[in-house]
Motif scaffolding. Structure first.
Motif, PDB file in Angstrom:
ATOM      1  N   MET A   1      46.788  29.099  34.047  1.00 48.71           N
ATOM      2  CA  MET A   1      47.955  29.067  34.937  1.00 48.71           C
ATOM      3  C   MET A   1      48.102  30.585  35.623  1.00 48.71           C
ATOM      4  O   MET A   1      48.207  31.574  35.108  1.00 48.71           O
ATOM      5  CB  MET A   1      49.279  28.776  34.316  1.00 48.71           C
ATOM      6  CG  MET A   1      50.293  28.526  35.405  1.00 48.71           C
ATOM      7  SD  MET A   1      51.854  27.864  34.486  1.00 48.71           S
ATOM      8  CE  MET A   1      52.341  29.298  33.612  1.00 48.71           C
ATOM      9  N   LEU A   2      48.171  30.384  37.145  1.00 41.76           N
ATOM     10  CA  LEU A   2      48.258  31.810  37.643  1.00 41.76           C
ATOM     11  C   LEU A   2      49.700  32.374  37.488  1.00 41.76           C
ATOM     12  O   LEU A   2      50.578  31.856  37.478  1.00 41.76           O
ATOM     13  CB  LEU A   2      48.092  31.598  39.141  1.00 41.76           C
ATOM     14  CG  LEU A   2      46.744  31.001  39.649  1.00 41.76           C
ATOM     15  CD1 LEU A   2      46.746  30.803  41.168  1.00 41.76           C
ATOM     16  CD2 LEU A   2      45.499  32.099  39.210  1.00 41.76           C
ATOM     17  N   LEU A   3      49.622  33.967  37.487  1.00 38.49           N
ATOM     18  CA  LEU A   3      51.020  34.530  37.334  1.00 38.49           C
ATOM     19  C   LEU A   3      51.698  34.555  38.681  1.00 38.49           C
ATOM     20  O   LEU A   3      51.007  34.743  39.751  1.00 38.49           O
ATOM     21  CB  LEU A   3      50.603  35.965  36.713  1.00 38.49           C
ATOM     22  CG  LEU A   3      49.678  36.010  35.497  1.00 38.49           C
ATOM     23  CD1 LEU A   3      49.460  37.543  34.919  1.00 38.49           C
ATOM     24  CD2 LEU A   3      50.011  35.189  34.315  1.00 38.49           C
ATOM     25  N   THR A   4      52.902  34.958  38.593  1.00 40.52           N
ATOM     26  CA  THR A   4      53.624  34.688  39.870  1.00 40.52           C
ATOM     27  C   THR A   4      54.636  35.964  40.018  1.00 40.52           C
ATOM     28  O   THR A   4      55.766  35.852  39.953  1.00 40.52           O
ATOM     29  CB  THR A   4      54.478  33.527  39.968  1.00 40.52           C
ATOM     30  OG1 THR A   4      55.304  33.441  38.697  1.00 40.52           O
ATOM     31  CG2 THR A   4      53.706  32.225  39.952  1.00 40.52           C
ATOM     32  N   PRO A   5      54.002  37.302  40.080  1.00 33.84           N
ATOM     33  CA  PRO A   5      54.893  38.392  40.241  1.00 33.84           C
ATOM     34  C   PRO A   5      55.786  38.482  41.452  1.00 33.84           C
ATOM     35  O   PRO A   5      55.044  38.001  42.403  1.00 33.84           O
ATOM     36  CB  PRO A   5      53.939  39.392  39.870  1.00 33.84           C
ATOM     37  CG  PRO A   5      52.751  38.959  40.162  1.00 33.84           C
ATOM     38  CD  PRO A   5      52.810  37.569  40.096  1.00 33.84           C
ATOM     39  N   ARG A   6      56.944  38.982  41.569  1.00 29.86           N
ATOM     40  CA  ARG A   6      57.500  39.138  42.753  1.00 29.86           C
ATOM     41  C   ARG A   6      57.340  40.801  43.167  1.00 29.86           C
ATOM     42  O   ARG A   6      57.486  41.292  44.255  1.00 29.86           O
ATOM     43  CB  ARG A   6      59.124  38.989  42.679  1.00 29.86           C
ATOM     44  CG  ARG A   6      59.228  37.350  42.782  1.00 29.86           C
ATOM     45  CD  ARG A   6      60.564  37.040  42.766  1.00 29.86           C
ATOM     46  NE  ARG A   6      61.379  37.613  44.149  1.00 29.86           N
ATOM     47  CZ  ARG A   6      62.532  38.045  44.198  1.00 29.86           C
ATOM     48  NH1 ARG A   6      63.321  37.540  43.073  1.00 29.86           N
ATOM     49  NH2 ARG A   6      63.154  38.359  45.120  1.00 29.86           N
ATOM     50  N   LEU A   7      57.183  41.634  42.065  1.00 30.10           N
ATOM     51  CA  LEU A   7      57.062  43.178  42.173  1.00 30.10           C
ATOM     52  C   LEU A   7      55.960  43.369  41.331  1.00 30.10           C
ATOM     53  O   LEU A   7      55.860  43.071  40.148  1.00 30.10           O
ATOM     54  CB  LEU A   7      58.326  43.910  41.950  1.00 30.10           C
ATOM     55  CG  LEU A   7      58.344  45.262  42.116  1.00 30.10           C
ATOM     56  CD1 LEU A   7      59.912  45.598  42.120  1.00 30.10           C
ATOM     57  CD2 LEU A   7      57.753  45.951  41.224  1.00 30.10           C
ATOM     58  N   ALA A   8      55.018  44.233  41.822  1.00 35.21           N
ATOM     59  CA  ALA A   8      53.904  44.721  40.958  1.00 35.21           C
ATOM     60  C   ALA A   8      53.953  46.347  40.965  1.00 35.21           C
ATOM     61  O   ALA A   8      54.099  46.940  42.356  1.00 35.21           O
ATOM     62  CB  ALA A   8      52.394  44.308  41.609  1.00 35.21           C
ATOM     63  N   ALA A   9      54.031  46.873  40.139  1.00 40.45           N
ATOM     64  CA  ALA A   9      53.945  48.461  39.735  1.00 40.45           C
ATOM     65  C   ALA A   9      52.605  48.763  39.036  1.00 40.45           C
ATOM     66  O   ALA A   9      52.206  48.473  38.143  1.00 40.45           O
ATOM     67  CB  ALA A   9      55.258  48.935  38.740  1.00 40.45           C
ATOM     68  N   PHE A  10      52.316  50.070  40.035  1.00 43.19           N
ATOM     69  CA  PHE A  10      50.960  50.719  39.662  1.00 43.19           C
ATOM     70  C   PHE A  10      50.756  51.948  39.202  1.00 43.19           C
ATOM     71  O   PHE A  10      51.396  52.839  40.154  1.00 43.19           O
ATOM     72  CB  PHE A  10      49.922  50.706  40.862  1.00 43.19           C
ATOM     73  CG  PHE A  10      49.890  49.009  41.298  1.00 43.19           C
ATOM     74  CD1 PHE A  10      48.814  47.990  40.888  1.00 43.19           C
ATOM     75  CD2 PHE A  10      50.667  48.594  42.206  1.00 43.19           C
ATOM     76  CE1 PHE A  10      48.800  46.956  41.465  1.00 43.19           C
ATOM     77  CE2 PHE A  10      50.592  47.337  42.910  1.00 43.19           C
ATOM     78  CZ  PHE A  10      49.530  46.337  42.307  1.00 43.19           C
ATOM     79  N   ASP A  11      50.476  52.312  37.935  1.00 43.02           N
ATOM     80  CA  ASP A  11      50.306  53.551  37.585  1.00 43.02           C
ATOM     81  C   ASP A  11      48.914  53.992  38.388  1.00 43.02           C
ATOM     82  O   ASP A  11      48.266  53.190  38.776  1.00 43.02           O
ATOM     83  CB  ASP A  11      50.015  53.823  36.135  1.00 43.02           C
ATOM     84  CG  ASP A  11      49.204  55.040  35.793  1.00 43.02           C
ATOM     85  OD1 ASP A  11      49.845  55.944  35.889  1.00 43.02           O
ATOM     86  OD2 ASP A  11      48.135  55.011  35.077  1.00 43.02           O
ATOM     87  N   MET A  12      48.743  55.230  38.730  1.00 43.99           N
ATOM     88  CA  MET A  12      47.741  55.891  39.561  1.00 43.99           C
ATOM     89  C   MET A  12      46.398  56.388  38.654  1.00 43.99           C
ATOM     90  O   MET A  12      45.474  55.513  38.571  1.00 43.99           O
ATOM     91  CB  MET A  12      48.160  56.876  40.429  1.00 43.99           C
ATOM     92  CG  MET A  12      49.278  56.556  41.527  1.00 43.99           C
ATOM     93  SD  MET A  12      49.619  57.743  42.707  1.00 43.99           S
ATOM     94  CE  MET A  12      48.256  57.864  43.730  1.00 43.99           C
ATOM     95  N   ASP A  13      46.560  57.335  37.957  1.00 40.11           N
ATOM     96  CA  ASP A  13      45.275  57.908  37.549  1.00 40.11           C
ATOM     97  C   ASP A  13      45.061  57.071  36.342  1.00 40.11           C
ATOM     98  O   ASP A  13      45.866  56.840  35.088  1.00 40.11           O
ATOM     99  CB  ASP A  13      45.624  59.521  36.858  1.00 40.11           C
ATOM    100  CG  ASP A  13      45.850  60.171  38.154  1.00 40.11           C
ATOM    101  OD1 ASP A  13      44.830  60.240  38.946  1.00 40.11           O
ATOM    102  OD2 ASP A  13      47.086  60.682  38.309  1.00 40.11           O
ATOM    103  N   GLY A  14      43.845  56.731  36.140  1.00 39.72           N
ATOM    104  CA  GLY A  14      43.280  55.800  34.784  1.00 39.72           C
ATOM    105  C   GLY A  14      43.570  54.442  35.033  1.00 39.72           C
ATOM    106  O   GLY A  14      43.410  53.664  34.085  1.00 39.72           O
ATOM    107  N   THR A  15      44.358  54.007  36.407  1.00 36.30           N
ATOM    108  CA  THR A  15      44.717  52.508  36.602  1.00 36.30           C
ATOM    109  C   THR A  15      44.545  52.170  37.869  1.00 36.30           C
ATOM    110  O   THR A  15      43.195  51.536  37.789  1.00 36.30           O
ATOM    111  CB  THR A  15      46.223  52.475  36.237  1.00 36.30           C
ATOM    112  OG1 THR A  15      46.674  52.904  35.201  1.00 36.30           O
ATOM    113  CG2 THR A  15      46.778  51.262  36.492  1.00 36.30           C
TER     114      THR A  15
END
Length: 287
Positions: free
Chosen positions: A1-15
């Protein structure tokens, strides 16, 4: 089943970024598709706002949580929240750190990376050693290209007068064991600051109670997004609070074992377009 986020937060370095500190075309494409899917995109980083802009090439993020949550910015770069370290604590910490040859920077609300002029020679010696050490090439770039070097007396006056509001100390050494000494020096300030890290070679000092998650809460409230609708990507200790609180917590394959243990999902390595591959496979359903 696919995930359904409304907000995605991203670390930068190493991610989000590869080891050359680049946001690859594959990552940009996947993030744009996610955005078109109706998901808000937020950078969640230990970097200052100015430093965070360098590798993303004007990519249209919807917001920025910087300095591990001590500063928060809208999409257009307007700062909407800031929390800074107490002036007397900053001054005392500078005097304490100067006792040894330790690489350190002071980050303020203006995205300045301040260094003490009188310490420059010995700091330069630290960054001119074996380039294979984790984070050393980035330290060189910061030292020669990004740092604002000022005399000690001037820096202390900038802090005392409020001209510079310090949101974070970044402290680095090629030998992780030397950071034990740093933590000892910072112990007297434990009630007014928090210590975290984005890698085994650094220590990051931020205001007490601040974290990336605290910064992300601003956007959750603004967009009426509940924590279980948030997806967060990270790889290090300074991602812990965010990964603990969100519904879709994603650790990178290169993350520490402690961070992987608290995450619900593991994405491929950051050098293998891990964020992009996870988004395509688990959210967009594209193989």
């Amino acid at each position: 089943m696919l995930l359904t986020p409304r907000l995605a937060a991203f670390d930068m370095d190493g991610t989000l970024l590869n080891e050359q500190s680049q946001m690859t075309e594959a990552t940009k494409e996947a993030c744009l598709l996610l955005k078109e899917h109706g998901c808000k995109l937020v950078l969640s980083t230990g970097r200052t706002y100015g430093s965070a802009q360098l590798p993303i090439d004007s990519f249209p993020f919807d917001g920025y949580v910087c300095s591990n949550g001590a500063t928060v910015y809208e999409a257009d770069g307007t700062m909407v929240r800031s929390t800074f370290l107490p002036k007397d604590m900053v001054i005392d910490a500078v005097h304490a750190l100067r006792k040894e040859a330790i690489y350190y920077e002071l980050h303020d609300t203006a995205s300045s990376r301040l260094m003490v002029k009188e310490d420059r020679d010995r700091l330069e010696a630290l960054v001119e050693e074996d380039a294979s050490v984790e984070g050393l090439l980035m330290r060189r770039f910061a030292f020669y290209k990004l740092a604002r070097v000022v005399p000690l007396a001037e820096l202390l006056e900038m802090v005392e007068s409020g001209e510079s509001e310090i949101v974070k100390f970044f402290i680095w050494h090629k030998n992780p064991e030397r950071l034990d000494w740093v933590r000892e020096q910072l112990e007297p300030f434990a009630d007014r600051s928090s210590i975290t890290t984005s890698g085994k070679h650094n220590v990051e000092v931020i205001p007490h109670g601040i974290s990336k998650w605290e910064g992300l809460r601003y956007f959750c409230e603004k967009w009426e997004v509940t924590p279980d609708q948030v997806m967060a990507f990270g790889d290090a200790e300074n991602d812990r609070e965010a990964l603990t609180e969100v519904g879709y917590s994603v650790a990178m394959d290169n993350a520490t074992s402690a961070i992987k243990e608290i995450a619900r999902y593991v994405a491929p390595h950051h050098n293998e377009d891990g964020v992009a591959r996870f988004i395509r496979n688990n959210v967009l359903g594209i193989k």
